[in-house]
Scaffold this active site. Structure first.
Site, mmCIF file in Angstrom:
data_model
loop_
_atom_site.group_PDB
_atom_site.id
_atom_site.type_symbol
_atom_site.label_atom_id
_atom_site.label_comp_id
_atom_site.label_asym_id
_atom_site.label_seq_id
_atom_site.Cartn_x
_atom_site.Cartn_y
_atom_site.Cartn_z
ATOM 1 N N LYS A 116 0.782 -1.178 -0.146
ATOM 2 C CA LYS A 116 0.020 -0.079 0.041
ATOM 3 C C LYS A 116 0.675 1.127 -0.082
ATOM 4 O O LYS A 116 0.453 2.371 -0.791
ATOM 5 C CB LYS A 116 -1.035 -0.039 1.111
ATOM 6 N N GLU A 200 -3.890 6.971 7.747
ATOM 7 C CA GLU A 200 -4.237 7.949 6.901
ATOM 8 C C GLU A 200 -5.459 8.440 7.627
ATOM 9 O O GLU A 200 -5.876 7.959 8.718
ATOM 10 C CB GLU A 200 -4.990 7.171 5.845
ATOM 11 N N HIS A 235 -14.343 -3.446 8.048
ATOM 12 C CA HIS A 235 -13.542 -2.869 7.201
ATOM 13 C C HIS A 235 -13.743 -4.282 5.923
ATOM 14 O O HIS A 235 -12.957 -4.255 4.943
ATOM 15 C CB HIS A 235 -12.093 -2.602 7.196
ATOM 16 N N ARG A 292 -5.344 -9.027 -8.312
ATOM 17 C CA ARG A 292 -5.972 -10.107 -8.661
ATOM 18 C C ARG A 292 -7.501 -10.094 -8.872
ATOM 19 O O ARG A 292 -7.894 -8.964 -9.023
ATOM 20 C CB ARG A 292 -5.887 -11.008 -7.128
#
Length: 684
Positions: A116, A200, A235, A292
């Site tokens: 990430k 973040e 999440h 993917r």
């Protein structure tokens, strides 16, 4: 074209790949762990080879063994599915070194986008808007806390190598940062073998929108429109739909073009997903790229008339993409619901057990007009890796199936989803089916008032207080019991069927037989169970039925077909299904599921309650942290033990102020469901 491929995965994706390969005339090799010896994906492939013990790190994550199996069986390519090794660049390199085709993107693209942090830096260089945060390599806890303080709370911590909601924590206050960071890193190392995290700014009421991209080795790269995956818990996605509601064409094009640019920047090949987080005003930020196929890819297939798995295989073989961008169009609306073995009323804890009974809605076919090459797809589609009688184990993700529906528009798709969920009947373990039905029928989702906090915002409607079982459900349970007793008695009586004493017909010489039946709710959640007293008076052709001392009503059986019953209670016709599992009667009627415990006066008492004062494991798992010591005074809500199951952490907290008298397990120990973890004495 390939003649044989190995599927390096399990569950519904392995079954899906096998089905597409069979249609293409390609043979398949399944690999499996000891826990999956009788799994569906093993049965549907042409060959199957054992990898090793149940833990994934000893079986499905053993890339070296998988390559050995591929070479030994003559497979030319390996399809990794999703999860496990699907985004492992080292595995892709090893496949190439062994002369095998990896049906996925180049290892270089996985390395660029698999982290990430690296992906954020790449997008920043390409001027793609990013959410404010820290994506660097420094992982010192004090440094990360400083960065979080700078960003401003709430802050989202995410495992850099992560996905699927694992290794993610939302932190509301600075005081909670260190504990959340430690938990996040533990879960990240367990799930991905890498504890690196990024931080973040946590946006309020964002939507999660992702773009399906596809590229080939001939320089072609297209996007197959978007999916809205905003409805999430922990999440992890719960519902997905395509196209995204309220998406203007110009924003769709802008997001699609940005996703294609991101894929081209890393030399991407194959299927991939570029994920964005979008504000309610329409502005969007790059989140990550999944290199993917995604779990939710069927909704894209349904609206575009494509088989993305077939595209993967053809592109890996070196063929060009079957379609150009201008040849793609959106037809109708599709919604996917993930049916899990989990208990929403207990914080979505996974449920372990056997699928003793599983009735599924029938697929409905239709012509998808205007979409080229679609054939006859299904308006109701089920992708599943399990069958009735299979077990959901603690070793892997507890998904039972993906239920996908298509409609000419969103309204029709919503109606079909609600109807299909009402027809899904599972007995043997807890599921989220009733929760999904409330979610689909709720005002927020039906009205497309979408954001990632939808479930939390609608707690009252999605988790309503328990209601008493209706008389119709109790009457169905009573009739099912009585008819089963008749059948059993008739079978035992053999040839002497004229003997009234050998029948269970309720016949009496002088007075009608009045019988009391006792039922109670069987809640998997920690809710107070209600008890129901049912009085049944036998008559020549029907019964009198009364509940809890109320006025009796005439009850009659109109039709029976196995466990499906049609009865008449008073003036009301009732239809339903009753599945018995031990002393539990699972009554399905009116689109609802009522698990009722039959209190049989002739049976022994059920299992005794756990010894008081001992906090127990909510499910099978491993102890990863012991936060209290023997003799320690603790406050209500204070974390005592942290368990890990299915790569998710679960915290066991003190129910009251009190004293820890004894620690019964150490870090690393495996514990069974309901096992006492520590002895606890509540304060006076």
């Amino acid at each position: 074209m390939f003649t044989k491929i190995l599927i390096a995965n399990r569950g519904e994706i392995a079954c899906r790949v096998a089905a597409t390969a069979r249609r293409m005339g390609i043979k398949t090799v399944a690999v499996y762990s000891e826990a999956d010896a009788n799994a569906k994906h093993v049965a549907v492939c042409d060959e199957a080879v054992l990898l090793g013990p149940a833990p994934a790190k000893e079986s499905y994550l053993r890339g070296d063994k998988i390559i050995e199996v591929a070479l030994a069986t003559g497979a030319q390519a390996i399809h990794p599915g999703y999860g496990f090794l699907s985004e492992n660049a080292e595995f892709a390199d090893a496949c190439a070194a062994a002369g095998l085709v990896f049906i996925g993107p180049p290892a270089s693209a996985m390395r660029a986008m698999g982290s990430k942090s690296a992906a954020k830096s790449l997008m920043e260089q390409a001027n793609v808007p990013l959410v404010p945060g820290y994506h660097g390599d420094e992982q010192d806890a004090d440094f990360l806390q400083t960065q979080a303080d700078r960003i401003g709370y709430p802050v989202l911590l995410k495992a850099s190598a992560g996905g699927g909601g694992k290794g993610m924590r939302v932190i509301e206050h600075a005081a909670d940062f260190k504990a959340a960071l430690a938990s996040c890193k533990r879960e990240a190392i367990s799930s991905f073998g890498d504890d690196k995290v990024l931080a973040e700014k946590y946006l309020l009421r964002p939507r999660h929108i992702e773009i399906q991209v596809f590229a080939d080795t001939h320089g072609n790269c297209i996007y197959l429109f978007e999916r809205d995956c905003s409805v999430q818990r922990r999440h992890q996605k719960v519902l997905e739909e395509a196209p995204a509601p309220n998406m203007p064409p110009e924003r769709r094009a802008a997001m699609g073009e940005a996703a294609v640019a991101a894929a081209k920047a890393v030399g991407y090949v194959g299927a991939g997903t570029v994920e964005f987080i979008a504000n309610q005003d329409g502005s969007f930020y790059f989140m990550e790229m999944n290199t993917r196929l995604q779990v939710e890819h069927p909704v894209t297939e349904m609206i575009t008339g494509t088989d993305l798995v077939e595209w993967q295989i053809r592109v890996a073989f070196g063929e060009a993409l079957p379609r150009k961008q201008q040849e793609l169009a959106i037809h109708g609306h599709a919604i996917e619901a993930r049916i899990y073995a989990e208990n929403p009323e207990k914080g979505f804890l996974p449920s372990i057990g056997t699928l003793r009974h599983m009735d599924t809605p029938a697929a409905v076919t239709f012509e998808l007009g205007g979409a080229p090459g679609t054939g006859v797809p299904a308006a109701v589609r089920i992708d599943s890796g399990v069958r009735e009688g299979d077990a959901i184990s603690p070793f892997y993700d507890p998904m039972i199936a993906k239920l996908i529906v298509w409609g000419a528009d969103r309204k029709q798709a919503l109606a079909r989803m609600a109807q299909a969920l009402a027809q899904y009947k599972i007995v043997g373990l807890a599921t989220n089916i009733a929760f999904l039905k409330r979610l689909v029928e709720g005002d927020a989702f039906a009205g497309a008032d979408l954001d990632t906090g939808l479930i939390e915002r609608n707690q009252d409607s999605l988790f309503p207080a328990a209601h008493s079982a209706p008389s119709a459900a109790l009457a169905l349970a009573a009739v099912a019991l009585i008819e089963a007793e008749k059948d059993a008695a008739a079978a035992q009586s053999g040839a002497n069927r004229a003997d009234p004493w050998g029948q269970a017909l309720g016949w009496r010489m002088n007075f009608p037989y009045a019988r009391a039946l006792s039922f109670s709710d069987d809640y998997a959640a920690a809710l107070p169970a209600k008890a129901y007293g049912v009085a049944v008076t036998y008559r020549a052709t029907d019964w009198l039925f009364a509940r809890d001392g109320g006025e009796p009503q005439v009850l009659s059986l109109m039709q029976q077909d196995g466990s499906d019953l049609s009865i008449k209670l008073g003036d009301t016709a009732v239809h339903g299904t009753v599945r018995r599992d031990g002393e539990l009667l699972h009554v399905f009627t009116g689109g609802h599921h009522y698990p009722l415990h039959y209190n049989d006066p002739m049976a022994h008492a059920g299992e005794s309650e756990a010894e008081g004062g001992r906090l127990t494991a909510p499910m099978p798992g491993k102890v990863v942290a012991v936060l209290a010591a023997k003799g320690q005074d603790v406050k209500k809500g204070e974390a005592l033990v942290i368990m890990e199951a299915m790569k998710m952490e679960h915290t066991i907290a003190a129910p009251h102020d009190g004293l820890v008298e004894e620690i019964l397990y150490n870090v690393g120990d495996q514990v069974a469901d309901g096992a006492p973890l520590l002895a606890f004495k509540a304060a006076a």
